[in-house]
Design an enzyme around this catalytic site. Structure first.
Site, PDB file in Angstrom:
ATOM      1  N   LYS A   1      23.311  -7.858  -2.393  1.00  0.00           N
ATOM      2  CA  LYS A   1      23.819  -6.339  -1.923  1.00  0.00           C
ATOM      3  C   LYS A   1      25.291  -6.701  -1.268  1.00  0.00           C
ATOM      4  O   LYS A   1      26.257  -5.906  -1.617  1.00  0.00           O
ATOM      5  CB  LYS A   1      22.749  -5.797  -0.892  1.00  0.00           C
ATOM      6  CG  LYS A   1      21.644  -5.690  -1.297  1.00  0.00           C
ATOM      7  CD  LYS A   1      20.730  -5.072  -0.271  1.00  0.00           C
ATOM      8  CE  LYS A   1      20.416  -5.954   1.086  1.00  0.00           C
ATOM      9  NZ  LYS A   1      19.453  -7.188   0.714  1.00  0.00           N
TER      10      LYS A   1
ATOM     11  N   ARG B   1      16.148   0.017   6.389  1.00  0.00           N
ATOM     12  CA  ARG B   1      15.187  -0.945   6.086  1.00  0.00           C
ATOM     13  C   ARG B   1      13.692  -0.506   6.499  1.00  0.00           C
ATOM     14  O   ARG B   1      12.754  -1.202   6.135  1.00  0.00           O
ATOM     15  CB  ARG B   1      15.505  -2.211   6.855  1.00  0.00           C
ATOM     16  CG  ARG B   1      16.074  -3.589   5.897  1.00  0.00           C
ATOM     17  CD  ARG B   1      16.360  -4.508   6.842  1.00  0.00           C
ATOM     18  NE  ARG B   1      16.807  -5.912   6.104  1.00  0.00           N
ATOM     19  CZ  ARG B   1      17.991  -6.395   5.833  1.00  0.00           C
ATOM     20  NH1 ARG B   1      19.083  -5.845   6.158  1.00  0.00           N
ATOM     21  NH2 ARG B   1      18.055  -7.489   5.251  1.00  0.00           N
TER      22      ARG B   1
ATOM     23  N   ARG C   1      22.541 -20.632  -0.840  1.00  0.00           N
ATOM     24  CA  ARG C   1      23.785 -19.982   0.014  1.00  0.00           C
ATOM     25  C   ARG C   1      23.862 -20.599   1.456  1.00  0.00           C
ATOM     26  O   ARG C   1      24.733 -20.694   2.134  1.00  0.00           O
ATOM     27  CB  ARG C   1      23.434 -18.470   0.261  1.00  0.00           C
ATOM     28  CG  ARG C   1      24.596 -17.653   1.285  1.00  0.00           C
ATOM     29  CD  ARG C   1      24.346 -16.163   0.869  1.00  0.00           C
ATOM     30  NE  ARG C   1      23.223 -15.629   2.078  1.00  0.00           N
ATOM     31  CZ  ARG C   1      23.008 -14.676   2.081  1.00  0.00           C
ATOM     32  NH1 ARG C   1      23.261 -13.624   1.385  1.00  0.00           N
ATOM     33  NH2 ARG C   1      21.889 -14.356   2.931  1.00  0.00           N
TER      34      ARG C   1
ATOM     35  N   ARG D   1      24.700 -19.520   8.214  1.00  0.00           N
ATOM     36  CA  ARG D   1      23.681 -18.542   8.646  1.00  0.00           C
ATOM     37  C   ARG D   1      22.266 -19.316   8.969  1.00  0.00           C
ATOM     38  O   ARG D   1      21.568 -20.139   8.072  1.00  0.00           O
ATOM     39  CB  ARG D   1      23.157 -17.395   7.854  1.00  0.00           C
ATOM     40  CG  ARG D   1      24.351 -16.360   7.590  1.00  0.00           C
ATOM     41  CD  ARG D   1      24.067 -15.143   6.662  1.00  0.00           C
ATOM     42  NE  ARG D   1      22.583 -14.723   6.810  1.00  0.00           N
ATOM     43  CZ  ARG D   1      22.501 -13.665   6.397  1.00  0.00           C
ATOM     44  NH1 ARG D   1      23.258 -12.856   5.459  1.00  0.00           N
ATOM     45  NH2 ARG D   1      21.239 -12.902   6.462  1.00  0.00           N
TER      46      ARG D   1
ATOM     47  N   ARG E   1      11.383 -13.636   5.567  1.00  0.00           N
ATOM     48  CA  ARG E   1      12.286 -12.428   5.373  1.00  0.00           C
ATOM     49  C   ARG E   1      11.989 -11.592   4.252  1.00  0.00           C
ATOM     50  O   ARG E   1      12.024 -10.293   4.315  1.00  0.00           O
ATOM     51  CB  ARG E   1      13.984 -12.720   5.149  1.00  0.00           C
ATOM     52  CG  ARG E   1      14.611 -13.274   6.342  1.00  0.00           C
ATOM     53  CD  ARG E   1      15.687 -14.160   6.119  1.00  0.00           C
ATOM     54  NE  ARG E   1      16.825 -13.633   5.627  1.00  0.00           N
ATOM     55  CZ  ARG E   1      17.724 -14.298   5.177  1.00  0.00           C
ATOM     56  NH1 ARG E   1      17.761 -15.599   5.261  1.00  0.00           N
ATOM     57  NH2 ARG E   1      18.671 -13.524   4.501  1.00  0.00           N
TER      58      ARG E   1
HETATM   59  P1  AMP Z   1      21.107  -9.222   6.150  1.00  0.00           P
HETATM   60  O1  AMP Z   1      22.564  -9.725   6.421  1.00  0.00           O
HETATM   61  O2  AMP Z   1      21.155  -7.855   5.588  1.00  0.00           O
HETATM   62  O3  AMP Z   1      20.412 -10.082   5.328  1.00  0.00           O
HETATM   63  O4  AMP Z   1      20.150  -9.040   7.482  1.00  0.00           O
HETATM   64  C1  AMP Z   1      20.208 -10.139   8.418  1.00  0.00           C
HETATM   65  C2  AMP Z   1      19.080  -9.986   9.186  1.00  0.00           C
HETATM   66  O5  AMP Z   1      19.594  -9.001  10.272  1.00  0.00           O
HETATM   67  C3  AMP Z   1      17.701  -9.395   8.879  1.00  0.00           C
HETATM   68  O6  AMP Z   1      16.840 -10.383   8.585  1.00  0.00           O
HETATM   69  C4  AMP Z   1      17.348  -8.584  10.181  1.00  0.00           C
HETATM   70  O7  AMP Z   1      16.781  -9.506  11.227  1.00  0.00           O
HETATM   71  C5  AMP Z   1      18.577  -8.048  10.567  1.00  0.00           C
HETATM   72  N1  AMP Z   1      18.880  -6.854  10.166  1.00  0.00           N
HETATM   73  C6  AMP Z   1      20.029  -6.457   9.311  1.00  0.00           C
HETATM   74  N2  AMP Z   1      19.741  -5.104   9.064  1.00  0.00           N
HETATM   75  C7  AMP Z   1      18.683  -4.678   9.566  1.00  0.00           C
HETATM   76  C8  AMP Z   1      18.029  -3.239   9.702  1.00  0.00           C
HETATM   77  N3  AMP Z   1      18.662  -2.233   8.962  1.00  0.00           N
HETATM   78  N4  AMP Z   1      16.734  -3.060  10.394  1.00  0.00           N
HETATM   79  C9  AMP Z   1      16.506  -4.121  11.192  1.00  0.00           C
HETATM   80  N5  AMP Z   1      17.056  -5.275  10.974  1.00  0.00           N
HETATM   81  C10 AMP Z   1      18.117  -5.632  10.280  1.00  0.00           C
END
Ligand code: AMP
Length: 190
Positions: free
Chosen positions: A14, A89, A128, A134, A146
């Site tokens: 994404k 989400r 990654r 991260r 996740r």
């Molecule tokens: P991402 O960068 O989208 O992979 O998000 C990394 C982490 O941030 C996720 O595993 C969640 O812990 C948190 N996170 C990101 N976006 C959301 C969301 N829309 N709702 C809840 N937690 C989020």
């Protein structure tokens, strides 16, 4: 105004695709994960709270996430449209987003989903993790959590957007350019 939800499990691509598409379509890219990481780096209260969930591979609570997303949208009042990456989400987030768009006399035009098998996702995220820095990419158990969280709370959103005839699934395996072409083919029709 074109507002797109770029959807898919962790590691589907994404973020990579949003970076390309925002330039191509002149849209504002909002990644809730990036905003959380920015807050963690700056040691804000929001960052510390988010980190306690992210490190475990869990979602940050809806209320916190929705308030943050609203603020990010408000910061870009003159946008041509948005690409939402990693949001919504949960069903509560999707409902909040619909309300926010309606307040702006706008709407989400499409959810475009990148479809990738789970084992491919795990491999991509571990790879990654070698360079992303991260914490949540560095540990296979967290990566699997996740993905599990995605199936528990997020996958259901396909139905939410399908019910509105706004769901488009795209094969998320291939070169970056191939996948951009597949996504663009959808975006050009909406
Ligand atoms: P991402 O960068 O989208 O992979 O998000 C990394 C982490 O941030 C996720 O595993 C969640 O812990 C948190 N996170 C990101 N976006 C959301 C969301 N829309 N709702 C809840 N937690 C989020």
């Amino acid at each position: 105004m074109k507002n797109i939800v770029l959807f898919g499990p962790p590691g589907a691509g994404k973020g990579t695709q949003a970076e390309v598409l925002k330039e191509k379509y002149q849209l504002v890219h909002i990644s809730t994960g990036d905003v959380f990481r920015f807050n963690i780096k700056n040691e804000t209260e929001l960052g510390m709270l988010a980190k306690s969930y992210m490190d475990k591979g869990h979602l940050v609570p809806d209320e916190v996430t929705i308030n943050m997303l609203n603020a990010e949208v408000e910061k870009n009042a003159d946008a041509n449209g948005f690409i939402f990456d990693g949001f919504p989400r949960t069903e509560a987030q999707a409902t909040a987003l619909a309300k926010l768009m309606e307040e702006k006399n706008s709407q989400i035009n499409a959810m475009v989903a990148l479809e990738v098998d789970d084992e491919v996702l795990v491999g991509r995220l571990l790879e990654r993790g070698k360079s992303s820095g991260r914490a949540d990419d560095a540990n296979e158990e967290v990566i699997r959590e996740r993905i599990a969280e995605y199936y528990r709370k997020t996958d259901i959103l396909k139905k939410f957007y399908q019910a509105q005839d706004k769901y488009y699934g795209v094969d998320g395996v291939g070169s970056i350019e191939e996948i951009t072409d597949r996504l663009s083919a959808v975006i050009d029709t909406i």
